[in-house]
Design an enzyme around this catalytic site. Sequence first.
Site, mmCIF file in Angstrom:
data_model
loop_
_atom_site.group_PDB
_atom_site.id
_atom_site.type_symbol
_atom_site.label_atom_id
_atom_site.label_comp_id
_atom_site.label_asym_id
_atom_site.label_seq_id
_atom_site.Cartn_x
_atom_site.Cartn_y
_atom_site.Cartn_z
ATOM 1 N N THR A 39 0.846 -1.310 0.173
ATOM 2 C CA THR A 39 0.135 0.070 -0.134
ATOM 3 C C THR A 39 0.705 1.238 -0.008
ATOM 4 N N GLY A 41 1.855 5.237 1.136
ATOM 5 C CA GLY A 41 1.759 6.056 2.249
ATOM 6 C C GLY A 41 2.917 5.909 3.342
ATOM 7 N N THR A 43 5.989 4.697 5.939
ATOM 8 C CA THR A 43 5.959 4.336 7.316
ATOM 9 C C THR A 43 4.662 5.064 8.033
ATOM 10 N N CYS A 44 4.533 6.270 7.760
ATOM 11 C CA CYS A 44 3.673 7.104 8.279
ATOM 12 C C CYS A 44 2.044 6.594 8.240
ATOM 13 N N VAL A 181 10.236 9.705 21.406
ATOM 14 C CA VAL A 181 8.881 9.907 21.145
ATOM 15 C C VAL A 181 8.079 8.379 20.843
ATOM 16 N N GLU A 201 15.976 4.515 29.620
ATOM 17 C CA GLU A 201 16.573 5.350 29.043
ATOM 18 C C GLU A 201 17.924 5.898 29.316
ATOM 19 N N ASP A 311 13.186 11.139 5.503
ATOM 20 C CA ASP A 311 14.012 10.665 6.565
ATOM 21 C C ASP A 311 15.255 10.058 6.187
ATOM 22 N N HIS A 442 -11.485 33.852 23.536
ATOM 23 C CA HIS A 442 -11.804 33.476 24.919
ATOM 24 C C HIS A 442 -13.278 32.381 24.944
HETATM 25 P P1 FAD Z 1 8.801 6.757 4.670
HETATM 26 O O1 FAD Z 1 7.508 7.032 5.337
HETATM 27 O O2 FAD Z 1 9.666 5.649 5.506
HETATM 28 O O3 FAD Z 1 8.406 6.156 3.387
HETATM 29 C C1 FAD Z 1 9.542 5.407 2.344
HETATM 30 C C2 FAD Z 1 8.692 4.304 1.624
HETATM 31 O O4 FAD Z 1 9.769 4.073 0.672
HETATM 32 C C3 FAD Z 1 8.564 3.074 2.619
HETATM 33 O O5 FAD Z 1 7.019 2.920 2.138
HETATM 34 C C4 FAD Z 1 9.236 2.193 1.776
HETATM 35 O O6 FAD Z 1 8.842 0.785 1.616
HETATM 36 C C5 FAD Z 1 9.662 2.423 0.546
HETATM 37 N N1 FAD Z 1 10.937 1.960 -0.205
HETATM 38 C C6 FAD Z 1 12.121 2.020 0.791
HETATM 39 N N2 FAD Z 1 12.998 1.530 -0.455
HETATM 40 C C7 FAD Z 1 12.563 1.190 -1.330
HETATM 41 C C8 FAD Z 1 12.948 0.708 -2.538
HETATM 42 N N3 FAD Z 1 14.357 0.458 -2.606
HETATM 43 N N4 FAD Z 1 12.049 0.512 -3.601
HETATM 44 C C9 FAD Z 1 10.718 0.746 -3.217
HETATM 45 N N5 FAD Z 1 10.271 1.359 -2.248
HETATM 46 C C10 FAD Z 1 10.985 1.637 -1.225
HETATM 47 N N6 FAD Z 1 6.182 11.574 12.036
HETATM 48 C C11 FAD Z 1 5.529 12.626 12.399
HETATM 49 O O7 FAD Z 1 5.692 13.738 11.793
HETATM 50 N N7 FAD Z 1 4.415 12.838 13.356
HETATM 51 C C12 FAD Z 1 3.981 11.497 13.934
HETATM 52 O O8 FAD Z 1 2.925 11.325 14.528
HETATM 53 C C13 FAD Z 1 4.889 10.523 13.726
HETATM 54 N N8 FAD Z 1 4.694 9.025 14.068
HETATM 55 C C14 FAD Z 1 5.324 8.218 14.033
HETATM 56 C C15 FAD Z 1 5.006 7.166 14.482
HETATM 57 C C16 FAD Z 1 5.744 5.915 14.389
HETATM 58 C C17 FAD Z 1 5.375 4.741 15.187
HETATM 59 C C18 FAD Z 1 6.656 5.814 13.626
HETATM 60 C C19 FAD Z 1 7.719 4.555 13.265
HETATM 61 C C20 FAD Z 1 7.226 7.062 12.825
HETATM 62 C C21 FAD Z 1 6.242 8.202 13.122
HETATM 63 N N9 FAD Z 1 6.642 9.427 12.508
HETATM 64 C C22 FAD Z 1 5.974 10.546 12.621
HETATM 65 C C23 FAD Z 1 7.764 9.530 11.674
HETATM 66 C C24 FAD Z 1 7.155 9.388 10.068
HETATM 67 O O9 FAD Z 1 6.625 8.131 9.849
HETATM 68 C C25 FAD Z 1 8.488 9.628 9.037
HETATM 69 O O10 FAD Z 1 9.128 10.762 9.308
HETATM 70 C C26 FAD Z 1 7.799 9.919 7.580
HETATM 71 O O11 FAD Z 1 7.011 8.609 7.324
HETATM 72 C C27 FAD Z 1 9.018 9.784 6.948
HETATM 73 O O12 FAD Z 1 8.637 9.888 5.436
HETATM 74 P P2 FAD Z 1 9.465 9.545 4.190
HETATM 75 O O13 FAD Z 1 8.639 9.742 3.067
HETATM 76 O O14 FAD Z 1 10.845 9.979 4.401
HETATM 77 O O15 FAD Z 1 9.654 7.876 4.401
HETATM 78 P P1 NAI Z 2 14.163 8.768 19.673
HETATM 79 O O1 NAI Z 2 15.497 9.306 19.034
HETATM 80 O O2 NAI Z 2 12.766 9.791 19.781
HETATM 81 O O3 NAI Z 2 14.492 7.998 21.030
HETATM 82 C C1 NAI Z 2 15.325 6.935 21.204
HETATM 83 C C2 NAI Z 2 15.612 7.214 22.709
HETATM 84 O O4 NAI Z 2 16.424 5.913 22.657
HETATM 85 C C3 NAI Z 2 16.588 8.087 23.028
HETATM 86 O O5 NAI Z 2 16.094 8.983 24.007
HETATM 87 C C4 NAI Z 2 17.855 7.655 23.279
HETATM 88 O O6 NAI Z 2 18.710 8.268 24.249
HETATM 89 C C5 NAI Z 2 17.548 6.101 23.832
HETATM 90 N N1 NAI Z 2 18.396 5.036 23.650
HETATM 91 C C6 NAI Z 2 19.013 4.611 22.628
HETATM 92 N N2 NAI Z 2 19.892 3.648 22.908
HETATM 93 C C7 NAI Z 2 19.252 2.946 24.034
HETATM 94 C C8 NAI Z 2 19.751 2.150 24.633
HETATM 95 N N3 NAI Z 2 20.851 1.082 24.653
HETATM 96 N N4 NAI Z 2 19.126 1.771 25.825
HETATM 97 C C9 NAI Z 2 18.276 2.993 26.405
HETATM 98 N N5 NAI Z 2 17.831 3.735 25.683
HETATM 99 C C10 NAI Z 2 18.451 3.865 24.625
HETATM 100 O O7 NAI Z 2 13.426 7.622 18.587
HETATM 101 P P2 NAI Z 2 12.279 6.819 18.618
HETATM 102 O O8 NAI Z 2 11.482 7.048 19.741
HETATM 103 O O9 NAI Z 2 12.632 5.307 18.264
HETATM 104 O O10 NAI Z 2 11.319 7.660 17.311
HETATM 105 C C11 NAI Z 2 12.106 7.569 16.077
HETATM 106 C C12 NAI Z 2 11.847 8.622 15.051
HETATM 107 O O11 NAI Z 2 10.444 8.300 14.877
HETATM 108 C C13 NAI Z 2 12.010 9.895 15.955
HETATM 109 O O12 NAI Z 2 13.108 10.385 15.425
HETATM 110 C C14 NAI Z 2 10.813 10.727 15.568
HETATM 111 O O13 NAI Z 2 11.133 11.916 14.894
HETATM 112 C C15 NAI Z 2 9.886 9.653 14.837
HETATM 113 N N6 NAI Z 2 8.455 9.737 15.358
HETATM 114 C C16 NAI Z 2 7.900 11.050 15.428
HETATM 115 C C17 NAI Z 2 6.672 11.026 16.262
HETATM 116 C C18 NAI Z 2 5.888 12.224 16.234
HETATM 117 O O14 NAI Z 2 6.364 13.026 15.464
HETATM 118 N N7 NAI Z 2 5.016 12.327 17.331
HETATM 119 C C19 NAI Z 2 6.185 9.913 16.825
HETATM 120 C C20 NAI Z 2 6.975 8.571 16.662
HETATM 121 C C21 NAI Z 2 8.109 8.727 15.914
#
Ligand code: FAD
Ligand code: NAI
Length: 463
Positions: A39, A41, A43-44, A181, A201, A311, A442
Site C-alpha cells: 500500500t 503512504g 511508514t507514516c 517519542v 532511557e 527521513d 476566549h
Molecule cells: P517513509 O514514510 O519511511 O516512506 C518510505 C517508503 O519507501 C516506504 O514505504 C518504503 O517501503 C519505500 N521504499 C524504501 N526503499 C525502497 C525501494 N528500494 N524501492 C521501493 N520502495 C522503497 N512523524 C510525524 O511527523 N508525526 C507523527 O505522529 C509520527 N508518528 C510516528 C509513529 C511511528 C510509530 C513511527 C515509526 C514514525 C512516526 N513518525 C511520525 C515519523 C514518520 O513516519 C516519518 O518521518 C515519515 O514517514 C518519513 O517519510 P518518508 O517519506 O521520508 O519515508
Molecule cells: P528517539 O530518537 O525519539 O528516541 C530514542 C531514545 O532511545 C533516545 O532517548 C535515546 O537516548 C534512547 N536510547 C538509545 N539507545 C538506548 C539504549 N541502548 N538503552 C536505552 N535507551 C536508549 O527515537 P524513537 O522514539 O525510536 O523514534 C524514532 C523517530 O520517529 C524519531 O526520530 C521521531 O522523529 C519519529 N517519530 C515521531 C513521532 C511524532 O512526531 N509524534 C512519533 C513517533 C516517532
Amino acid sequence: MADYDFDVLIIGAGPGGYVAAIRAAQLGLKTACVESRETLGGTCLNVGCIPSKALLHASELFEEAAHGHMAQWGITGEFKLDLDKMHAGRKEAVGGLTKGIEFLFKKNKVEWLKGQATFESKDSVRIGDRTVRAKNIVIATGSSVTPLPGVTVDQQRIVDSTGALELPQVPEHLVVIGGGVIGLELGSVWRRLGAKVTVVEYLDQILPGMDEEVRKEANKIFKKQGFEYKLGTKVTGAQANGNGITVTVEPAKGGAAETIEASHVLVSIGRRPNTEGLGLDKAGLTVNNRGQIETDHSFRTSVPGIWAIGDVIPGPMLAHKAEDEGIAVAENIAGLTGIVNHAVIPSVVYTTPEIAGVGLTEEQARAEGEVKVGKFPMMANSRAKTNREPDGFIKVIADAKTDRVLGVWMINNLAGTMIAQAAQAMEFGATSEDIAYTCHAHPTHAEAFKEAAMAVRGKPIHI
Ligand code: FAD
Ligand code: NAI
C-alpha cells in the site's frame, strides 16, 4: 524526453515521496513513484503516525471512561475494553488513508510502479524485471527501526513500533527501551489500556532534543500517570524465559548490571535511513557517517539529476518535514524555487498532555545570545482550568534586543494543534509583542500562548 520513460521517478511513496509525486504531476511532469509495500503512504500511514494516533485516541477515550476521568463530571457506567475492535478501528483508519493516496495518484496521473527499486546507473532504476529511465530521480526511501544488539525483535514479546501497534493482548509489564517519542506515545497507549510500563532511557532525562524544562515537566506528569523510569540506564540484553522476558540493564556510566522481568519489550531507540539494497554505488552516490544521503538546500545530491528528501536525508525524521521537502523538490525539478525553512519545523509528541515545540530550545537560544523568556502555566488558563486540564505551560523565547521569537515550547492538552500558530508567527518573523497584541478567542487554551508572549515583557494579566 525521447530517451527517458519519465521526467521524474520517485523511489518511495511515504509522505515525502507521494507528495513529491503529486506535486510533480501537478506541475505537468510525467511522473512515476516506485513503492515496494503493498500500500502507499510509507511508514507514516501504514505503521507510523496514523495507526499510532488511532490507538492514542482510542486508548485515551478508554482511560477517560474506565479510569474515572469522566466520573469527575458525573458520567458513570461500566466500560470494558474490546481490543479487537480497537485494532479494527486502527486498520480502518490506515486502509482509508492509504487508499486515499492511491486515488490521488490516479487523479493526478502518477504511475505507481510496484516493487523494490535498485539503481542500475545514475538515470536508470531496476524494478523487478523492468528497467526504467528517468531524467530526474528522487530518493525518498525513508527509514526503519534501529536494531539493538542483544535484543532480538520477534514481534511477539519483543517488539518494535510496528509490533507494538498490533499486540493482541494488553501486556502485563511492558519494558520500553528508549524514552523518546515512540517509547512515550506507544508506552502511553498500553499504560492507558492497563499495562505496567517501565521506560529504560540511556540519557539522564526523557525526550532528548526538546527544551529542558519541557522534558522535566513531561517526566513529572508521566510519572504521576504511572510510568516508571530507569534513567541513565542502558539495556544490554533481553532473554526469553518461559512466559516472560528478562531484561538486563546497567548504569549508562558504568556499574553493576541488574535485571527487570517483563512480559513484553518495546525497542524504540531511534530509526536509521533506508539505503541498503538501493545500489547507490551504481548511481555514484555515497552516504555520510550516519547513513544519510547528503543534499544541498534544493535537495540535490552530489550526482546531477538525483535528488533526496525525507527521513533518508539529515534533519528531524518527521512526516511534515518530508512532505514539505516533497513539494520543494518537485518545484525545484520543475524549474521553480522550492524552499523549506528547516529552522521552523514543529515537533509534537501526541501524549496526554501533548508536548510541542518549534525553533530553538531555551538552552540553544541562550547559547546564541541574550534572550527574554515568557512563561504561562496552564493552571492559570480559564479553559484548561474549567476542563480540569491544569498540567503544563507555554513558553515563548525571544531575542532580548529585537524581540523576535526564536522558539516556542509547550506542554498542554492541545499543544499539537496550538504549535501551528507559533510556527506561522515565526515564519512571518513575529516579535513576542506581535503575538501579545493578537486577539485570541476566549475561553481557549490558545490564550495561554498570548499570555506567555505578554510574559516576555513581564506583563501577563492572569498570573
Ligand atoms: P517513509 O514514510 O519511511 O516512506 C518510505 C517508503 O519507501 C516506504 O514505504 C518504503 O517501503 C519505500 N521504499 C524504501 N526503499 C525502497 C525501494 N528500494 N524501492 C521501493 N520502495 C522503497 N512523524 C510525524 O511527523 N508525526 C507523527 O505522529 C509520527 N508518528 C510516528 C509513529 C511511528 C510509530 C513511527 C515509526 C514514525 C512516526 N513518525 C511520525 C515519523 C514518520 O513516519 C516519518 O518521518 C515519515 O514517514 C518519513 O517519510 P518518508 O517519506 O521520508 O519515508
Ligand atoms: P528517539 O530518537 O525519539 O528516541 C530514542 C531514545 O532511545 C533516545 O532517548 C535515546 O537516548 C534512547 N536510547 C538509545 N539507545 C538506548 C539504549 N541502548 N538503552 C536505552 N535507551 C536508549 O527515537 P524513537 O522514539 O525510536 O523514534 C524514532 C523517530 O520517529 C524519531 O526520530 C521521531 O522523529 C519519529 N517519530 C515521531 C513521532 C511524532 O512526531 N509524534 C512519533 C513517533 C516517532
